[in-house]
Design an enzyme around this catalytic site. Sequence first.
Site, short mmCIF file in Angstrom:
data_model
loop_
_atom_site.label_atom_id
_atom_site.label_comp_id
_atom_site.label_asym_id
_atom_site.label_seq_id
_atom_site.Cartn_x
_atom_site.Cartn_y
_atom_site.Cartn_z
N LYS A 145 0.73 -1.51 -0.31
CA LYS A 145 -0.21 0.50 0.41
C LYS A 145 0.42 0.57 -0.38
O LYS A 145 2.04 1.06 0.50
CB LYS A 145 -0.76 0.30 1.64
N ASP B 204 -6.87 4.20 -4.32
CA ASP B 204 -7.26 3.98 -2.85
C ASP B 204 -8.02 5.41 -2.61
O ASP B 204 -8.47 6.12 -3.49
CB ASP B 204 -6.25 3.66 -2.19
N1 GLU Z 1 -7.22 0.25 -3.13
C1 GLU Z 1 -8.17 -1.13 -3.13
C2 GLU Z 1 -8.08 -1.56 -2.14
O1 GLU Z 1 -7.92 -1.13 -0.89
C3 GLU Z 1 -7.44 -1.91 -4.10
C4 GLU Z 1 -6.29 -2.52 -4.40
C5 GLU Z 1 -6.11 -2.83 -5.78
O2 GLU Z 1 -6.25 -3.15 -6.37
O3 GLU Z 1 -4.94 -2.99 -6.09
O4 GLU Z 1 -8.31 -3.00 -1.76
#
Ligand code: GLU
Length: 422
Positions: free
Chosen positions: A107, A147
């Site tokens: 992340k 996100d």
């Molecule tokens: N940000 C989204 C999550 O927390 C998607 C992450 C992604 O698609 O890699 O799951």
Amino acid sequence: MSDSATSLFATALDQFHRGANLIDLSSDLRSILSQPKNEIIVNFPVRLNNGKYQVFRGYRIQHSNLLGPYKGGVRFHPMVNLDEVKALASWMTWKSALCDIPFGGAKGGISFDPNALEVDELERVVRRFTHALGSNIGPDHDIPAPDLGSNAQSMVWMMDTYANSAGAAERQNVKRIVTGKTMETGGSPGRDKATGQGVVFCLQHWADEVGFDLAGASVSIQGFGNVGGATGRILQVHGARLVAVADHGGAISDEDGIDAFDLTDWVREHGTVAGFPGAMWIDPDDYWRVPADILVPAALENQVTAENAGQIQAQVIVEAANGPTTLEAEKILTERGIEVLPDILVNAGGLIVSYFEWLQNRSAERWDLDDVDYRLRETLWRACDAVVDLRTDLDVDSRRDAAYAVALRRLQVVYEQRGIFP
Ligand code: GLU
């Protein structure tokens, strides 16, 4: 200190150890998995339109790449901090493992308010962040996605910046450096609504299991952005009634039902549900008390707390956000017999369709929306089945603990077979 002020990573670790206890995960694997592999922090200057430079702080936390490349979103929000991003990165690892997606977990984020900048300033922030990350990300190494606070346009800027730093012959090959792009630049059909769609698939699976009728059920949603909005619209199509919505600007309610499509248009124009003419405006402090069969927290972490968990009237809490329920709140909900469908399962739709986007980019294909939705549903329902089965086998009450146990078992098996180098 209120329970919502507890470190988010401490919450994530508590959840991890509960799952690990269920499968007797070894202490070696516990210590490996309870820290991210890499913690990257970049401070980078960006010229603002007033001619001055501002230094921004960005993060990329790579939790695990045991099952595949690091994968996870980038969050643009003033509250972004190391502790939060570490928790969010670990949750991505469990999500991939639980859904059997060959990705790891990561992340990222930048602590700033994207709404306070002009579009061209924002573009420079995103491009400079991408440049600062350099080879720490890569199409087969670490793949960012949207996100909170970021969107498809941010992903296109990241992709374009990365592609322009790659050699000319590599440029077409690096599109999959990010997922969640616009359709025109290599995005997947259905990625935009994927998280909300996944929330509804998980809810359907649960409804089937416990004999709950979604048609006619009342729903309350906290947060009406990409995830909350899509969840509300899809549930409405399935016959559910949206009776309350709250966000950073205010709260609204209408027991006869709020039109999720009209509300989406309003939020796109005004940035908040506040002022929406099609419902009653209520005091945000009263939001949690509004009776609704289903409560969907779809905003930030630590929203369902010891302070409001006693007021909630729902039969089920569906964690569309990451980490919306504090540890204390979860205990109260369990005592009160309110079910919690855990975030690592419920909101994995975004990750899953990101994987589909990555596959399409890799093979230069474009799938149909029906195909994407079908595969998303199959993937999620398999994960839901695995949680239901293990919950029965291990005789545990908590769906969260069972979901962690499924995910950790998959990681445990791979560690056992591969061993730990050297
Ligand atoms: N940000 C989204 C999550 O927390 C998607 C992450 C992604 O698609 O890699 O799951």
